[in-house]
Every structure is written in structure tokens, then in C-alpha cells.
Design a protein around this motif. Structure first.
Motif, PDB file in Angstrom:
ATOM      1  N   VAL A  92      15.424  -0.827  20.800  1.00 14.02           N
ATOM      2  CA  VAL A  92      15.126   0.772  21.374  1.00 14.02           C
ATOM      3  C   VAL A  92      14.042   1.571  20.132  1.00 14.02           C
ATOM      4  CG1 VAL A  92      15.160   2.760  22.743  1.00 14.02           C
ATOM      5  CG2 VAL A  92      17.009   0.972  22.798  1.00 14.02           C
ATOM      6  N   THR A  93      14.181   1.796  19.383  1.00 12.72           N
ATOM      7  CA  THR A  93      13.098   2.341  18.268  1.00 12.72           C
ATOM      8  C   THR A  93      12.807   2.120  17.753  1.00 12.72           C
ATOM      9  OG1 THR A  93      15.030   2.750  16.877  1.00 12.72           O
ATOM     10  CG2 THR A  93      15.434   4.231  18.239  1.00 12.72           C
ATOM     11  N   GLY A  94      13.086   0.799  16.828  1.00 14.68           N
ATOM     12  CA  GLY A  94      11.786  -0.154  16.168  1.00 14.68           C
ATOM     13  C   GLY A  94      12.346  -0.588  14.872  1.00 14.68           C
ATOM     14  N   VAL A  95      11.920  -1.471  14.146  1.00 15.31           N
ATOM     15  CA  VAL A  95      12.624  -2.281  12.895  1.00 15.31           C
ATOM     16  C   VAL A  95      12.040  -1.809  11.790  1.00 15.31           C
ATOM     17  CG1 VAL A  95      12.663  -4.443  13.830  1.00 15.31           C
ATOM     18  CG2 VAL A  95      14.500  -3.571  12.167  1.00 15.31           C
ATOM     19  N   SER A  96      12.294  -2.678  10.494  1.00 12.91           N
ATOM     20  CA  SER A  96      11.181  -2.646   9.589  1.00 12.91           C
ATOM     21  C   SER A  96      11.898  -3.856   9.538  1.00 12.91           C
ATOM     22  CB  SER A  96      11.799  -1.571   8.009  1.00 12.91           C
ATOM     23  OG  SER A  96      11.500  -0.337   8.129  1.00 12.91           O
ATOM     24  N   VAL A  97      10.830  -4.290   9.512  1.00  8.54           N
ATOM     25  CA  VAL A  97      10.635  -6.069   8.840  1.00  8.54           C
ATOM     26  C   VAL A  97      10.724  -6.391   7.283  1.00  8.54           C
ATOM     27  CG1 VAL A  97      10.453  -8.625   9.815  1.00  8.54           C
ATOM     28  CG2 VAL A  97      10.837  -7.335  11.331  1.00  8.54           C
ATOM     29  N   TYR A  98      10.774  -7.313   6.577  1.00 10.93           N
ATOM     30  CA  TYR A  98       9.753  -7.400   5.636  1.00 10.93           C
ATOM     31  C   TYR A  98       8.422  -8.832   5.468  1.00 10.93           C
ATOM     32  CZ  TYR A  98       9.304  -8.685   1.107  1.00 10.93           C
ATOM     33  OH  TYR A  98       9.162  -9.181  -1.075  1.00 10.93           O
ATOM     34  N   ASN A  99       7.587  -8.310   4.852  1.00 11.05           N
ATOM     35  CA  ASN A  99       6.613  -8.687   5.007  1.00 11.05           C
ATOM     36  C   ASN A  99       6.290  -9.586   4.106  1.00 11.05           C
ATOM     37  OD1 ASN A  99       3.351 -10.341   4.983  1.00 11.05           O
ATOM     38  ND2 ASN A  99       2.968  -8.690   7.047  1.00 11.05           N
ATOM     39  N   GLN A 100       6.328 -11.119   3.793  1.00 16.22           N
ATOM     40  CA  GLN A 100       6.494 -11.584   3.074  1.00 16.22           C
ATOM     41  C   GLN A 100       4.613 -11.873   2.202  1.00 16.22           C
ATOM     42  OE1 GLN A 100       8.095 -16.096   3.593  1.00 16.22           O
ATOM     43  NE2 GLN A 100       9.892 -14.902   3.105  1.00 16.22           N
ATOM     44  N   GLU A 101       3.888 -11.076   3.028  1.00 17.23           N
ATOM     45  CA  GLU A 101       2.253 -11.752   1.809  1.00 17.23           C
ATOM     46  C   GLU A 101       2.315 -10.367   1.462  1.00 17.23           C
ATOM     47  OE1 GLU A 101      -0.321 -12.436   5.414  1.00 17.23           O
ATOM     48  OE2 GLU A 101       1.156 -14.243   5.696  1.00 17.23           O
ATOM     49  N   THR A 102       2.667  -8.817   1.807  1.00 12.63           N
ATOM     50  CA  THR A 102       2.227  -8.164   1.104  1.00 12.63           C
ATOM     51  C   THR A 102       3.884  -7.327   0.519  1.00 12.63           C
ATOM     52  OG1 THR A 102       3.216  -6.774   2.879  1.00 12.63           O
ATOM     53  CG2 THR A 102       0.979  -7.111   2.682  1.00 12.63           C
ATOM     54  N   HIS A 103       4.629  -8.084   0.754  1.00 14.27           N
ATOM     55  CA  HIS A 103       6.153  -7.832  -0.228  1.00 14.27           C
ATOM     56  C   HIS A 103       6.620  -6.983   0.128  1.00 14.27           C
ATOM     57  CE1 HIS A 103       5.666 -11.845  -2.148  1.00 14.27           C
ATOM     58  NE2 HIS A 103       4.073 -11.793  -2.467  1.00 14.27           N
ATOM     59  N   ASP A 104       6.280  -6.049   1.085  1.00 11.35           N
ATOM     60  CA  ASP A 104       6.173  -4.655   1.688  1.00 11.35           C
ATOM     61  C   ASP A 104       7.428  -4.573   2.560  1.00 11.35           C
ATOM     62  OD1 ASP A 104       7.254  -1.918   1.454  1.00 11.35           O
ATOM     63  OD2 ASP A 104       4.788  -1.936   1.711  1.00 11.35           O
ATOM     64  N   PHE A 105       8.077  -3.766   3.373  1.00 14.71           N
ATOM     65  CA  PHE A 105       8.909  -3.649   4.362  1.00 14.71           C
ATOM     66  C   PHE A 105       7.710  -3.046   5.614  1.00 14.71           C
ATOM     67  CE2 PHE A 105      12.484  -4.018   2.547  1.00 14.71           C
ATOM     68  CZ  PHE A 105      12.904  -5.441   3.013  1.00 14.71           C
ATOM     69  N   GLU A 106       6.865  -3.260   6.866  1.00 16.00           N
ATOM     70  CA  GLU A 106       6.266  -2.998   7.997  1.00 16.00           C
ATOM     71  C   GLU A 106       7.574  -2.623   9.084  1.00 16.00           C
ATOM     72  OE1 GLU A 106       3.474  -5.784   8.754  1.00 16.00           O
ATOM     73  OE2 GLU A 106       2.589  -5.999   6.885  1.00 16.00           O
ATOM     74  N   PHE A 107       7.259  -1.588   9.231  1.00 22.22           N
ATOM     75  CA  PHE A 107       7.681  -1.126  10.492  1.00 22.22           C
ATOM     76  C   PHE A 107       7.158  -1.541  11.722  1.00 22.22           C
ATOM     77  CE2 PHE A 107       7.979   2.073  13.651  1.00 22.22           C
ATOM     78  CZ  PHE A 107       9.000   2.652  14.160  1.00 22.22           C
TER      79      PHE A 107
END
Length: 349
Positions: A92-107
């Protein structure tokens, strides 16, 4: 591009332009919903009052169709959520997913990041998932992993639920029901409207051919117009008296909240504007009393044993509460005693 947040709306519209824009939206929805003009207008009033709508009725009467028709009539972002027992709050609200290319979490935004959110069978989701809507419905924002994201305007949640089939459902808690500005029931169509529905819906679903007749910018201007509708002090006092009566009623163990008073006044402004007035009448509050109040109150055990519904209790309170004496006259009021009105003279407010 910067998104407009919930408190950024347009300015005052000319009355004829407001009336034309709102009538077009109502007429467009009525291409799908037959014979329910009052229900359609109330749904639009809730949108213009910056509120949320709960549609509660038996299956097959057009709850989801009304929600989708309103959403499709406005050219803005729309997301639909089918509430199921396995739905998660992050859906419903969304989730933070780890991006292996940027080595950071994306919402990754969830379904609530839209102008109109249609939640079908909301009471089939678990209480944990239902609570994901609390923040966005009241504060027009979503907080995920300590970061707050503002929602756009207009923002409206239109939820449906079936009050008859209770197996496998989770009743909405009071905190969530109180966030819905109004609860409406579609009801069965009259025979004439049902016959017309067979002719119009028999071969093809008119919802699939429905096209937008307005956009988000126009709706923002309509909301700005509604905010400017005048409410006299006596009308405000009447709204407070009406809500206070629910807190003092012997038939209720829980009355309406101050949030209810505020939302009733906002919706009354929208109803007055849709009727072509720039001021609110106590009559507007009387019309809104049942849809705005009834779903927020809880009857006592004795009232439940007597099979008194919350709708009937609110209607009785409205009937017994005296109207303000110095209110503006309604066009439907009888003339004062001793006044002779010439035939066919229109009544003036």
C-alpha cells in the motif's frame, strides 16, 4: 517537476464555471451509474471537500463501478487496490529496495501515491494492512523508513465493503472509520433505471468507454472555490450542536469526534457550491448528517437489542434538534405566517 501537495489549490472560480465543470463530471459518471444522481453528487462533494468515501452495500449494486467511474472522469493518476488477507502494508505505502548498481536503497512508491486510490473490499485485509492507510488519509503523507513523502492534491481514498458477508473479514476499527468523511449506500435501482441499465449495459460495459472530462488542475480549482464558501456563525454552532447531541445521546456509547464536525462543515461547503450557493444552510448539514455521522458512532447494547440502527438514531437526533432561528431562509421553507405570496413567484433564500 515539483508536485503540488495537498494544501496547494487554485483560486476562486466564477459560479457559472464551477457549476459547468461539476455538472459535466456528474453527467459523465451517470453514463455508468443509472438513476443515482444524489449518490453521485455526494461522492463528488466528498472529493471537493478533500475527504474520503466509504461505499458500503450488498454485492452487485455498483459500488466499485461508482468508484472507478469517478476516478476515470478525472484525468489524473488512479490506482486500484484489491484488498486481500495476504496484502502487506508495503504493498500500500511502498518499500525501500536495495539497488546493487548504486549500492543504495531506492524507494518504490506504493499504490497510495496517486490522486485517486480505489480500495476494493477494504475489510478483507488484515488490521495491520488497513492501518497503512491511517497516515495518508489524515495527514496526506506517507512515512517509510523514517522518510516522509508528501502526497499530491487532489487525494482521495474511495473504499468499498460488503456489510452482509462477514466471513473472512476484519471490521474497520473506529480510528479508520473516523477518517472516512462519509459512508454511502448505493441501494437497488428503481425498475425504470434497471430497465435502462439492461439496454445500456447489456452488450458492452460503458465504463470501458468512459473518457475524462476534467483534470487534476481543474479539480484543484474546484476545491479552492469550495474553501471560500461562507459559513455563518449560527450554522457553525448548529454543526457543533448536532455532533454534541451524538455524544450525549443515551442510545450511543461513542459519539462523533471533532474531526467529524470539521469534515461535515467542509462537505457542507461542497454541497452548497454544487447547489449554486456561496453560503451554507443548516439544511445542508441535515442532509449530510446520516452519511457523515452514522458510521462513526457506536450504539449501546440496549439500542442494538432494540434493533435501532445508527442511521435511525442520527435521523432521530436531527429531527429533535431545533434549527437556528436567525438562519438564512431556505427556498423550501414555507412563507411566514400571514405572508401572501403571489402565484408562481419563486421562493428566494
Amino acid at each position: 517537476m515539483t508536485q503540488q501537495t495537498w494544501d496547494e489549490v487554485g483560486g476562486l472560480l466564477p459560479h457559472d464555471e464551477f457549476r459547468a465543470a461539476s455538472d459535466v463530471i456528474v453527467a459523465n459518471i451517470e453514463q455508468v451509474i443509472e438513476g443515482k444522481t444524489a449518490t453521485v453528487r455526494l461522492a463528488l462533494a466528498v472529493l471537493l471537500a478533500e475527504g474520503h468515501l466509504l461505499i458500503e452495500d450488498v454485492p452487485g449494486v455498483g459500488k466499485t463501478k461508482l468508484a472507478k467511474a469517478l476516478a476515470r472522469s478525472i484525468d489524473c493518476s488512479v490506482r486500484r487496490i484489491q484488498f486481500t488477507p495476504d496484502l502487506l502494508p508495503s504493498d500500500v505505502t511502498g518499500v525501500s529496495v536495495y539497488n546493487q548498481e548504486t549500492h543504495d536503497f531506492e524507494f518504490r512508491p506504493g499504490a497510495v501515491f496517486a490522486n485517486l486510490v480505489v480500495g476494493d473490499e477494504i475489510n478483507r485485509a488484515s488490521p495491520k494492512t488497513q492501518s497503512a492507510l491511517l497516515e495518508c488519509m489524515e495527514e496526506r503523507q506517507v512515512t517509510v523508513d523514517g522518510v516522509t513523502y508528501q502526497l499530491q492534491t487532489p487525494f482521495m481514498v474511495i473504499a468499498t465493503q460488503n456489510p452482509i458477508e462477514m466471513e473472512g473479514t476484519y471490521p474497520l476499527p473506529e480510528a479508520q472509520r473516523d477518517r472516512f468523511t462519509a459512508r454511502i449506500a448505493m441501494g437497488y435501482p428503481d425498475p425504470t433505471a434497471e430497465l435502462a441499465m439492461l439496454d445500456g449495459h447489456g452488450a458492452v460495459d460503458p465504463l470501458s468507454a468512459l473518457r475524462p472530462v476534467s483534470d487534476a488542475e481543474t479539480v484543484r480549482r474546484l476545491i479552492g472555490h469550495v474553501r471560500q464558501v461562507h459559513v455563518a456563525d449560527v450554522v457553525k454552532q448548529y454543526a457543533v450542536d448536532l455532533v454534541t447531541a451524538t455524544r450525549e445521546s443515551p442510545d450511543l456509547r461513542l459519539g462523533a469526534s471533532p474531526r467529524c464536525t470539521l469534515q461535515m462543515l467542509r462537505t457542507a461547503r461542497a454541497v452548497a457550491a454544487l447547489d449554486g450557493r456561496d453560503y451554507v444552510l443548516p439544511d445542508d448539514l441535515q442532509v449530510l448528517a446520516v452519511p457523515v455521522l452514522a458510521h462513526r458512532i457506536i450504539p449501546t447494547a440496549d439500542a442494538q437489542l432494540a434493533r435501532r440502527t445508527t442511521d435511525a438514531i442520527v435521523a432521530d437526533l436531527v429531527h429533535r434538534l431545533p434549527l437556528p432561528h436567525d438562519r438564512k431562509r431556505s427556498p423550501y421553507d414555507p412563507p411566514p405566517t400571514g405572508t401572501v405570496r403571489p402565484p408562481f413567484e419563486p421562493r428566494r433564500p
